[in-house]
Design a protein around this motif. Structure first.
Motif, mmCIF file in Angstrom:
data_model
loop_
_atom_site.group_PDB
_atom_site.id
_atom_site.type_symbol
_atom_site.label_atom_id
_atom_site.label_comp_id
_atom_site.label_asym_id
_atom_site.label_seq_id
_atom_site.Cartn_x
_atom_site.Cartn_y
_atom_site.Cartn_z
ATOM 1 N N LEU A 343 -23.092 0.149 4.455
ATOM 2 C CA LEU A 343 -24.086 0.726 4.185
ATOM 3 C C LEU A 343 -24.842 0.139 2.963
ATOM 4 O O LEU A 343 -25.815 -0.386 2.815
ATOM 5 N N MET A 344 -23.840 0.327 2.018
ATOM 6 C CA MET A 344 -24.229 -0.052 0.631
ATOM 7 C C MET A 344 -24.417 -1.545 0.319
ATOM 8 O O MET A 344 -25.512 -2.167 -0.239
ATOM 9 N N GLN A 345 -23.783 -2.382 1.050
ATOM 10 C CA GLN A 345 -23.851 -3.668 0.914
ATOM 11 C C GLN A 345 -25.065 -4.017 1.585
ATOM 12 O O GLN A 345 -25.739 -5.113 1.213
ATOM 13 N N THR A 346 -25.417 -3.729 2.747
ATOM 14 C CA THR A 346 -26.321 -4.260 3.508
ATOM 15 C C THR A 346 -27.771 -3.787 2.838
ATOM 16 O O THR A 346 -28.462 -4.670 2.665
ATOM 17 N N ILE A 347 -27.708 -2.514 2.270
ATOM 18 C CA ILE A 347 -28.769 -2.082 1.344
ATOM 19 C C ILE A 347 -29.301 -3.071 0.358
ATOM 20 O O ILE A 347 -30.230 -3.591 0.194
ATOM 21 N N ALA A 348 -28.179 -3.697 -0.504
ATOM 22 C CA ALA A 348 -28.361 -4.611 -1.658
ATOM 23 C C ALA A 348 -28.791 -5.928 -1.171
ATOM 24 O O ALA A 348 -29.636 -6.292 -1.793
ATOM 25 N N VAL A 349 -28.081 -6.343 -0.112
ATOM 26 C CA VAL A 349 -28.305 -7.559 0.271
ATOM 27 C C VAL A 349 -29.888 -7.650 0.827
ATOM 28 O O VAL A 349 -30.422 -8.506 0.595
ATOM 29 N N GLU A 350 -30.057 -6.888 1.528
ATOM 30 C CA GLU A 350 -31.425 -6.863 2.523
ATOM 31 C C GLU A 350 -32.513 -6.561 1.337
ATOM 32 O O GLU A 350 -33.648 -6.763 1.593
ATOM 33 N N SER A 351 -32.153 -6.101 0.054
ATOM 34 C CA SER A 351 -33.214 -5.785 -1.043
ATOM 35 C C SER A 351 -33.260 -6.937 -1.847
ATOM 36 O O SER A 351 -34.065 -7.158 -2.746
ATOM 37 N N GLY A 352 -32.194 -8.040 -1.639
ATOM 38 C CA GLY A 352 -32.445 -9.349 -2.378
ATOM 39 C C GLY A 352 -31.448 -9.286 -3.251
ATOM 40 O O GLY A 352 -31.436 -10.195 -4.191
ATOM 41 N N GLY A 353 -30.469 -8.388 -3.388
ATOM 42 C CA GLY A 353 -29.385 -8.169 -4.247
ATOM 43 C C GLY A 353 -28.040 -8.590 -3.712
ATOM 44 O O GLY A 353 -27.878 -9.404 -2.749
ATOM 45 N N ASP A 354 -27.009 -7.666 -4.350
ATOM 46 C CA ASP A 354 -26.029 -8.035 -3.993
ATOM 47 C C ASP A 354 -25.041 -6.705 -4.421
ATOM 48 O O ASP A 354 -25.251 -5.853 -5.048
ATOM 49 N N MET A 355 -23.640 -6.657 -3.759
ATOM 50 C CA MET A 355 -22.768 -5.630 -4.199
ATOM 51 C C MET A 355 -21.509 -6.169 -4.644
ATOM 52 O O MET A 355 -21.026 -7.041 -3.921
ATOM 53 N N GLU A 356 -20.835 -5.491 -5.421
ATOM 54 C CA GLU A 356 -19.478 -5.865 -5.962
ATOM 55 C C GLU A 356 -18.622 -4.798 -6.037
ATOM 56 O O GLU A 356 -19.124 -3.780 -6.516
ATOM 57 N N VAL A 357 -17.413 -5.054 -5.486
ATOM 58 C CA VAL A 357 -16.454 -3.800 -5.300
ATOM 59 C C VAL A 357 -15.207 -4.118 -6.021
ATOM 60 O O VAL A 357 -14.502 -5.135 -5.526
ATOM 61 N N GLU A 358 -14.731 -3.350 -7.092
ATOM 62 C CA GLU A 358 -13.388 -3.578 -7.740
ATOM 63 C C GLU A 358 -12.540 -2.332 -7.668
ATOM 64 O O GLU A 358 -12.863 -1.408 -7.933
ATOM 65 N N SER A 359 -11.315 -2.592 -6.580
ATOM 66 C CA SER A 359 -10.498 -1.250 -6.643
ATOM 67 C C SER A 359 -9.100 -1.803 -6.249
ATOM 68 O O SER A 359 -9.060 -2.773 -5.700
ATOM 69 N N ALA A 360 -8.223 -0.924 -6.224
ATOM 70 C CA ALA A 360 -6.853 -0.869 -5.987
ATOM 71 C C ALA A 360 -6.337 0.255 -5.876
ATOM 72 O O ALA A 360 -6.609 1.215 -6.767
ATOM 73 N N PRO A 361 -5.337 0.707 -5.008
ATOM 74 C CA PRO A 361 -4.802 1.852 -4.817
ATOM 75 C C PRO A 361 -4.015 2.378 -6.201
ATOM 76 O O PRO A 361 -3.189 1.616 -6.874
ATOM 77 N N GLY A 362 -4.568 3.554 -6.486
ATOM 78 C CA GLY A 362 -4.069 4.299 -7.813
ATOM 79 C C GLY A 362 -4.960 3.789 -9.151
ATOM 80 O O GLY A 362 -4.420 4.361 -10.003
ATOM 81 N N SER A 363 -5.623 2.976 -8.886
ATOM 82 C CA SER A 363 -6.351 2.394 -10.131
ATOM 83 C C SER A 363 -7.992 2.763 -10.064
ATOM 84 O O SER A 363 -8.570 2.209 -11.053
ATOM 85 N N GLY A 364 -8.382 3.519 -9.284
ATOM 86 C CA GLY A 364 -9.629 3.938 -9.182
ATOM 87 C C GLY A 364 -10.405 2.672 -8.437
ATOM 88 O O GLY A 364 -10.140 1.908 -8.121
#
Length: 385
Positions: A343-364
């Motif tokens: 949902l977040m990615q679709t909203i960002a892309v359809e707005s002309g933008g983008d989304m980036e996610v940084e995550s790893a188990p145990g590190s937020g």
């Protein structure tokens, strides 16, 4: 730095950065039309008693002025980008120079032969405006071609992305629905337990999973609506983020939420853009222990747009779910647990933008959403105000 979406690019920079030509695309055309009218007025003033002959001579120049002005009006309807306006201005100037020089060279040869025509200045000027009129037609069709080509490319890119997202959405949706239905069915069977405490627990658990099914359906509906072409509007990202933060503080007061926000951040986004930061905060609270969770939220200028960043110190997201965002299709063991990220990615892309996610188990987890800036001033200490 984020990648930028190529889906529909109505903006070529904020209005304040586009310059007067882009703000008034037909300005160059209207300028040449005004110059042609000025030549007509000058001709009448310098020879007020010229009679019918002078009037007939002026008709072509008047026609050229009208044609150039009309071409400018049609050109502006294409909503050209600044670079297209600049190229059009160069084409018009080149056409005018070519027409004037062409006639001037002819008259030069005639002068060398001793038969120079009268009113050479007027003829050169009229030839120049004729060149401008022809160039205006060329410029109009050139920009129209570029606009149609850009629209076709954007539509093709959008279609490809929709096919990919529809495939992933369908696979995840079927997987999650099947799991939740199985869980609900299992707990419903336990409601027949003779132990009243166990039966009550089974009813509560079944109800909770049924509510998750309803939430899943609503999230899928939002994604589908956004993918189907949700309208882009001018939104204040700061207001959306503040609303999402207020909801979290009211529903989960144990969560520590720190904010670093601009005074305002006007961006171009889909009409349901508020769901993106709300979903990011909701996911952080839902999948972590509220008693020990800290979340940092910021909204800052980033290039030609604004970045919304939501970072938590929770348990993190499994890499398989993050990787699924960029996967063309899901494999049998790589189903995401929910549709929130999509949902977040679709909203960002359809707005002309983008989304980036940084995550790893145990590190937020850190979610960064980028949206293009809307026309108008930007506020905030980092916005250059």
């Amino acid at each position: 730095m984020f990648g930028r979406s190529d889906v529909g690019e109505p903006d070529d920079g904020a209005a304040g950065d586009r310059g007067p030509l882009a703000a008034w695309p037909g300005a160059v055309h209207y300028g040449f039309a005004a110059m042609a009218l000025a030549v007509v007025v000058a001709r009448v003033v310098t020879d007020p008693l010229g009679g019918t002959l002078v009037a007939i001579e002026l008709l072509p120049t008047l026609a050229l002025a009208v044609a150039i002005a009309y071409a400018g009006r049609r050109f502006a309807r294409h909503e050209p980008t600044p670079s297209q306006v600049q190229r059009s201005a160069a084409i018009l100037c080149g056409g005018g120079i070519y027409g004037a020089v062409f006639v001037a060279v002819i008259e030069l040869f005639q002068w060398l032969e001793g038969s120079a025509p009268v009113e050479s200045d007027y003829l050169i000027a009229m030839a120049g405006f004729g060149g401008v009129a022809l160039a205006a037609g060329v410029s109009h069709y050139y920009v129209a071609y570029e606009v149609r080509l850009a629209e076709a490319r954007a539509e093709s890119a959008r279609a490809n992305r929709l096919r990919k997202q529809s495939s992933v959405l369908g696979r995840i949706f079927r997987h999650n629905v099947r799991n939740e239905v199985n869980v609900v069915a299992g707990w419903i069977e336990r409601t027949a337990d003779p132990d009243p405490i166990a039966a009550a627990r089974a009813r509560r658990t079944a109800r909770a999973h049924a509510e998750r099914l309803a939430d899943l359906s609503e999230t899928a509906r939002r994604i589908q609506r956004t993918m189907d072409g949700d309208e882009r509007v001018r939104v204040d990202l700061v207001a959306h983020v503040e609303s999402a933060v207020a909801t979290v503080r009211a529903e989960a007061p144990a969560v520590s939420v720190a904010t670093d926000l601009s005074e305002s951040a006007w961006a171009v986004a889909t009409s349901n853009a508020a769901a993106a930061p709300a979903e990011a905060l909701s996911n952080a609270v839902e999948h972590n222990d509220p008693e020990s969770l800290s979340v940092d939220v910021s909204v800052r200028a980033d290039g030609e747009g604004y970045r919304v960043e939501i970072a938590d110190d929770g348990t993190g997201i499994p890499s398989v779910e993050v990787d699924a965002l960029d996967a063309a299709e899901e494999g049998p063991t790589s189903h995401g647990r929910g549709l929130g990220l999509y949902l977040m990615q679709t909203i960002a892309v359809e707005s002309g933008g983008d989304m980036e996610v940084e995550s790893a188990p145990g590190s937020g987890t850190t979610v960064r959403l980028w949206f293009p800036a809307a026309d108008g001033p930007r506020a905030g200490p980092d916005d250059g105000a």
